[in-house]
Design an enzyme around this catalytic site. Structure first.
Site, mmCIF file in Angstrom:
data_model
loop_
_atom_site.group_PDB
_atom_site.id
_atom_site.type_symbol
_atom_site.label_atom_id
_atom_site.label_comp_id
_atom_site.label_asym_id
_atom_site.label_seq_id
_atom_site.Cartn_x
_atom_site.Cartn_y
_atom_site.Cartn_z
ATOM 1 N N GLY A 177 0.755 -1.014 0.129
ATOM 2 C CA GLY A 177 0.028 -0.035 0.073
ATOM 3 C C GLY A 177 0.914 1.259 0.034
ATOM 4 O O GLY A 177 2.147 1.173 0.030
ATOM 5 N N CYS A 178 0.253 2.405 -0.239
ATOM 6 C CA CYS A 178 1.017 3.624 -0.400
ATOM 7 C C CYS A 178 1.421 4.191 1.118
ATOM 8 O O CYS A 178 2.723 4.552 1.082
ATOM 9 C CB CYS A 178 0.167 4.685 -1.265
ATOM 10 S SG CYS A 178 -1.657 4.861 -0.389
ATOM 11 N N TYR A 179 0.663 4.014 1.958
ATOM 12 C CA TYR A 179 0.959 4.551 3.195
ATOM 13 C C TYR A 179 2.177 3.531 3.833
ATOM 14 O O TYR A 179 3.095 4.023 4.348
ATOM 15 C CB TYR A 179 -0.097 4.602 4.119
ATOM 16 C CG TYR A 179 -0.957 5.764 4.082
ATOM 17 C CD1 TYR A 179 -0.608 7.069 4.439
ATOM 18 C CD2 TYR A 179 -2.329 5.455 4.004
ATOM 19 C CE1 TYR A 179 -1.537 8.053 4.069
ATOM 20 C CE2 TYR A 179 -3.174 6.451 3.894
ATOM 21 C CZ TYR A 179 -3.043 7.919 3.788
ATOM 22 O OH TYR A 179 -3.773 8.945 3.901
ATOM 23 N N THR A 181 4.517 1.784 2.295
ATOM 24 C CA THR A 181 5.567 1.853 1.666
ATOM 25 C C THR A 181 6.414 3.020 2.183
ATOM 26 O O THR A 181 7.460 3.336 2.286
ATOM 27 C CB THR A 181 5.311 2.337 0.138
ATOM 28 O OG1 THR A 181 4.921 1.281 -0.753
ATOM 29 C CG2 THR A 181 6.616 2.615 -0.691
ATOM 30 N N SER A 182 5.613 4.328 2.434
ATOM 31 C CA SER A 182 6.248 5.541 3.016
ATOM 32 C C SER A 182 6.598 5.246 4.521
ATOM 33 O O SER A 182 7.723 6.124 4.908
ATOM 34 C CB SER A 182 5.169 6.707 2.954
ATOM 35 O OG SER A 182 3.944 6.612 4.030
#
Length: 374
Positions: A177-179, A181-182
């Site tokens: 997911g994007c969150y 990954t960050s």
């Protein structure tokens, strides 16, 4: 550069991540897009949905049911479908493309099963359906039983920088997911090195509206999101177990993080501000040095000079991730700021990066564009 041609299908091409895949793959020197699906727009050309693609020679959109897989030469399928629908579709797709499915698989049979499904068609999934390794955890957070537990056994969590060897051998890659990954990129090396307390991690993340998808939702209307910001999924966001799964691996034990996402009135981008407690004699400078060591040779992850922090505009439209470390004014603590473009490094760009690994290409192929600013 190899002359290899990879024939790609994109399921869910009318969404943001599907469109971003078209943008990236259309300039990839080794990829030919041969199938595009969008059930509600079947029979139309993609340019009627996204006019920016009008100059490209692309297949007509069709429903997934209309695709005659036996008659289409496909090497890789990108799944950009809603969570909860992908498992059944991938299970059926792998069956149609010659994979043998054994949903009653037990652990002792795993090696035989891997051998049976090792076929040319590769799956790169951008949904959450195969990210959680424990199917019970998946059912708890997504509200229904996992529909393809046998495939979950062989799915590889595809955070590229942390799982290259496994991704190269994978038939099914579950893109993060994007969150997550960050958050995972800056935290995993620090937990592996024992430099931060696993029980004292606070992740405050902010995302552009594209992170919520393209479907019409009242909460995403212009008047609902403009001129303000709001927290959502407080204490219950579905990316929490994904973050904890991967950080737990790095820490060598289970852990729980405090994670709160926020929606902000921009189109794309994620910025995560992460608060950590140091262990032993570690300092904020120690954390910075560890991250520089971990990512010094990476093409897409860059650690800024100590004390500098990135902004989301610094990665816009690119597959880059920027990380900054600063000392907290409170002794024994540090602040980490991480930013990515949520639909590039947080979704479609990372999917292409993983595809490159699967097919033995340099992982930067087709992803060398620099961030856009202003």
């Amino acid at each position: 550069m190899t002359t290899q041609t990879i024939r790609a299908a994109i399921l869910g091409a009318s969404g943001y991540t599907g469109a971003e895949l078209v943008r990236l793959l259309s300039r990839h020197p080794n990829v030919e897009i041969v199938v595009l699906t969008a059930d509600r727009r079947a029979g139309e050309r993609l340019e009627t949905v996204f006019p920016q693609f009008g100059a490209l020679d692309l297949p007509v959109l069709m429903s997934i049911e209309e695709v005659e897989w036996a008659g289409v030469e496909v090497d890789v399928v990108f799944c950009c479908l809603p969570h909860g629908t992908t498992q059944d579709i991938i299970r059926g797709l792998m069956h149609k493309s010659g994979h043998t499915l054994i949903d009653e698989l037990i652990v002792e049979q795993r090696e035989d099963y891997v051998a049976e499904i090792s076929k040319p068609v590769k799956i790169i999934d951008l949904s959450a359906d195969f990210r959680l390794e424990d199917v019970g955890t998946y059912a708890e957070w997504y509200g229904h039983d996992h529909l393809a537990p046998a495939l979950q056994e062989v799915a590889v969590y595809g955070l590229t920088e942390l799982a290259r060897d496994a991704i190269r051998q994978a038939d099914l890659v579950a893109c993060p997911g994007c969150y997550p990954t960050s958050a995972i990129l800056p935290l995993a090396p620090l937990l592996r090195a024992g430099l931060i307390d696993p029980d004292e991690i606070v992740i405050d993340s902010k995302s552009g509206v594209t992170g919520a998808g393209r479907a019409a939702k009242e909460a995403n209307l212009f008047t609902e999101v403009s001129t303000g910001l709001h927290a959502y999924g407080v204490g219950s966001h579905r990316h929490s177990p994904e973050i904890e799964q991967e950080l737990g691996k790095a820490a060598g034990r289970p852990l729980t993080v405090s994670f709160t996402p926020h929606l902000i009135p921009i189109n794309r981008g994620i910025l995560s501000t992460i608060y950590v407690k140091l262990t032993g004699d570690a300092s904020a400078e120690t954390l910075h040095d560890a991250l520089v060591s971990a990512y010094g040779g990476e093409p897409f992850v860059r650690v800024l000079p100590f004390g500098q922090v990135p902004a989301s505009r610094h990665v816009l439209g690119s597959n880059h991730a920027l990380i900054g470390v600063a000392a907290d004014r409170r002794s024994g603590r540090a602040i980490i700021v991480s930013t990515i473009d949520n639909i590039v490094k947080g979704a479609s760009g990372q999917a292409v990066q993983n595809m490159n690994l699967v097919f033995g290409l340099p992982e930067t192929t087709g992803l060398d564009q620099q961030p856009m600013f202003p």
